[in-house]
Every structure is written in C-alpha cells, then in structure tokens.
Scaffold this active site. Structure first.
Site, PDB file in Angstrom:
ATOM      1  N   GLU A   1      39.865  23.780  37.150  1.00 52.98           N
ATOM      2  CA  GLU A   1      40.040  25.064  37.817  1.00 52.98           C
ATOM      3  C   GLU A   1      41.176  25.877  37.200  1.00 52.98           C
ATOM      4  O   GLU A   1      41.067  27.088  37.026  1.00 52.98           O
ATOM      5  CB  GLU A   1      40.296  24.871  39.315  1.00 52.98           C
ATOM      6  CG  GLU A   1      39.091  24.343  40.101  1.00 52.98           C
ATOM      7  CD  GLU A   1      37.897  25.297  40.055  1.00 52.98           C
ATOM      8  OE1 GLU A   1      38.068  26.471  39.672  1.00 52.98           O
ATOM      9  OE2 GLU A   1      36.792  24.857  40.411  1.00 52.98           O
TER      10      GLU A   1
ATOM     11  N   TYR B   1      42.419  31.298  45.283  1.00 49.34           N
ATOM     12  CA  TYR B   1      41.124  30.883  44.744  1.00 49.34           C
ATOM     13  C   TYR B   1      41.104  29.385  44.437  1.00 49.34           C
ATOM     14  O   TYR B   1      40.224  28.634  44.881  1.00 49.34           O
ATOM     15  CB  TYR B   1      40.725  31.663  43.469  1.00 49.34           C
ATOM     16  CG  TYR B   1      39.669  30.895  42.711  1.00 49.34           C
ATOM     17  CD1 TYR B   1      38.364  30.842  43.198  1.00 49.34           C
ATOM     18  CD2 TYR B   1      39.999  30.091  41.619  1.00 49.34           C
ATOM     19  CE1 TYR B   1      37.397  30.032  42.601  1.00 49.34           C
ATOM     20  CE2 TYR B   1      39.054  29.281  41.014  1.00 49.34           C
ATOM     21  CZ  TYR B   1      37.763  29.256  41.506  1.00 49.34           C
ATOM     22  OH  TYR B   1      36.834  28.451  40.935  1.00 49.34           O
TER      23      TYR B   1
ATOM     24  N   ASP C   1      35.979  34.141  43.896  1.00 50.83           N
ATOM     25  CA  ASP C   1      36.441  34.384  42.531  1.00 50.83           C
ATOM     26  C   ASP C   1      35.756  35.652  42.029  1.00 50.83           C
ATOM     27  O   ASP C   1      35.021  36.300  42.767  1.00 50.83           O
ATOM     28  CB  ASP C   1      36.104  33.189  41.626  1.00 50.83           C
ATOM     29  CG  ASP C   1      34.628  33.160  41.285  1.00 50.83           C
ATOM     30  OD1 ASP C   1      33.817  33.541  42.152  1.00 50.83           O
ATOM     31  OD2 ASP C   1      34.284  32.766  40.162  1.00 50.83           O
TER      32      ASP C   1
ATOM     33  N   CYS D   1      18.604  42.195  46.636  1.00 48.62           N
ATOM     34  CA  CYS D   1      19.759  42.882  46.051  1.00 48.62           C
ATOM     35  C   CYS D   1      19.762  44.385  46.310  1.00 48.62           C
ATOM     36  O   CYS D   1      18.880  45.113  45.845  1.00 48.62           O
ATOM     37  CB  CYS D   1      19.797  42.624  44.547  1.00 48.62           C
ATOM     38  SG  CYS D   1      21.265  43.319  43.747  1.00 48.62           S
TER      39      CYS D   1
END
Length: 307
Positions: A28, A111, A129, A200
């Site tokens: 990460e 995050y 993120d 969408c």
DNA sequence: AAGACGTGGGA
DNA sequence: TTCCCAAGTCT
C-alpha cells in the site's frame, strides 16, 4: 461487480491469501502515487529481505532508502522504516489491525489505514482512493473526474455504498478500486468492458468533458528535481560523499572520480546532478531538506544515507 | 488548505 | 517532445 472482479482481477502477490499484513502494508505504501508494474519487483525484494517489521527495523533506515530504488518519493521508505520501528516498540512487532492504530503510524494516512484494515484484516472500512473517487464521480455523479480534493460528501456517499457485511465490503472495496484501475481509467476509459456501463450516469450524459483542468506539477528546476538527483548519487555511493563533490566543485568526471579520493561513486548520477546547473543556493536548500528528512552527515561533512 | 514531495511510461 | 498521472501523506 463481484463476478467481474472474481473473473478479471489482476493476480497481484499482495492479494494472495497467504500474504501477511506486513506485505499488504508495504504494498500500500509503495503504491502511493506509483504504478503497480514498477512496485512489483521492489515489493518482492523487500518482502524477501524484510519478511516482518522487526526485520526492517533491525536495519538502518538508509538500507530502506537504498532498496527503495527508483520508486520515487523516497521519504516513503524512511516512513516505512519508522513505522516498522513503531510496530516493534508499540505493537509487539505486528502490524496493528485497527484503523486508528494504523493511522497513527508514520506514512499511513486515511486511505492506507482503511485499506490495510480491510485487505489485511477483513474489516469493514470506507476505502477511498483516486480510483474509487473517479468511479463514483462517473457512475453516481455524472462527472468525468472527481473534485480536486476529497470532500465530505464523497466520503458520505462511499460509506453509504459500502455493503453491510464485512466480507462483502472488503470485496466491494477491492472491486471498485480494480474497476477504476483497469477499466474506468482517467485517460481513456474502456467503457466497452465495463460491467456497470448501464448504470453509469456519466455515460448516460454522453461522457461530458471534465469541468476543470487539473493543475500539473512542475518539475524542471524545482527543489524536488535536485533532491531526486542528490538521493540518486547517495543511493549508489558506497561511502559518504563530501559536500564539495556533491554540490560545490564542478568536478570533471571525464576520467571518473579519482580513486585516491576514496569515494566509490558511480559517475553517472553525479554527472546528472551537476548537469542540472542548479544555483548553489538551491543545492544547499535541497540538501538541508534531505538532511531534515533523515539523511546523515558525518563530522567531516560527508553526506550519506543513514547506516 | 494549497503546495511539496520522485519517477518513468504511455498518449 | 511534452504532458499527464499512478492504491497519498504531511505541513
């Protein structure tokens, strides 16, 4: 989404069922602002060399920077080393499992704390993120890009979207992130391959252009460029490099660094640094910043990575 | 709360 | 060739 993720997700080592929380934390941090393909080889070397926080903490921080290679933002390596030290001191050498404990570690922000709690410990966390922000902005906001900075409204929406079940929430976070990384990309999204194309609102609106222009970061002539060049020299140097050679004298490297000087340098990095032709004032400022970050200087003015 | 902080590959 | 930008954090 679940089916799509199960069927097409990339097979990344930190997603293996047997990957340790430490391996996930390292991934990460390395992935902060750095593409997967460049992280892969460095991550493997790190995990082999330092299989636990205690292993990393046992080495000097300079080793972390050296093996960070050219991933960029080397202060992340310094912070990972500091985090390892903190885990040994405060958590019995283990990666903590709660968001708050993770957040308190150096280099771990909102995050990363949420991501590690979720992906390493199966917790239900709101992971947000840049990929997830973009997917949400398009699917639910009808915009090409999310706002310049993370907003409270975005966090609220992300939290409301999160499945109630722990295991499902973890998979949801991973799936939305993956979608943003490989399909719903910033540049040229692959809408034809999108599993939620019909849902969408950005596509429904005809894929309108962004309503603002992201301001790019300058690079040439900045302190960051000089810092990067200095660290590149130090990373490859076997011994402390005198300030004079580093940033004062216009060393003629045509014949390499004289052996008598006792500095095993690779001329290429030094040539690059000097090639910047940066003002002495800027060189001093960049070096001062690096020393403040954790670079070391011995009594004779030799500059080196710690350790 | 803007700006600093690295790097390299693709468009 | 230049510009964009990639699983952000810190001040």
């Amino acid at each position: 989404m679940a089916d799509w993720f199960a069927g097409t997700a990339r097979d990344l080592p930190w997603r293996d069922a047997d990957c340790s929380p430490w391996g996930i934390l390292v991934s990460e941090v390395m992935l902060q602002q750095t593409p997967v393909v460049r992280v892969l080889p460095v991550w493997r070397e790190w995990l082999e060399r330092w299989p636990s926080p205690a292993h990393l903490a046992a080495d000097p921080s300079g080793a972390a920077v050296r093996h960070w290679g050219r991933l960029g933002y080397p202060r992340r390596a310094l912070r990972l080393h500091a985090a390892a030290t903190a885990m040994v001191a405060d958590h019995g050498g283990a990666v903590p499992s709660t968001y708050d404990e993770l957040l308190s570690l150096p280099g771990v922000g909102t995050y990363t704390a949420a991501a590690v709690a979720a992906f390493a410990f199966g917790r239900r966390e709101t992971v947000v993120d840049t990929n997830i922000r973009r997917v949400h902005a398009r699917v639910f906001g009808g915009s090409a890009l999310p706002a310049p900075a993370l907003t409270a409204a975005e966090m609220k929406r992300a939290t409301e979207l999160l499945p109630a079940d722990d295991a499902l929430s973890v998979q949801w976070n991973a799936a939305v992130m993956e979608l943003g990384a490989v399909v719903c990309t910033a540049r040229s999204p692959l809408c034809d391959a999108c599993p939620i194309l019909d849902a969408c609102s950005w596509v429904a609106a005809g894929r309108p252009a962004p309503d603002y222009v992201p301001k790019g970061q300058s690079w040439a002539g900045t302190d960051r460029q000089v810092r990067g060049a200095i660290v590149a020299v130090l990373r490859d140097a076997e011994m402390p490099v005198p300030r004079s050679i580093l940033l004062e004298s216009p060393v003629d490297l045509s014949m390499g660094v004289p052996a008598a000087s006792g500095h095993a340098l690779r001329p290429a990095a030094l040539t690059t640094l000097h090639g910047l032709q940066a003002p002495a004032e800027q060189l001093e400022r960049a070096l001062a910043g690096l020393l403040a970050d954790g670079l070391a200087e011995d009594a004779e003015g030799g500059i080196r990575l710690p350790g």
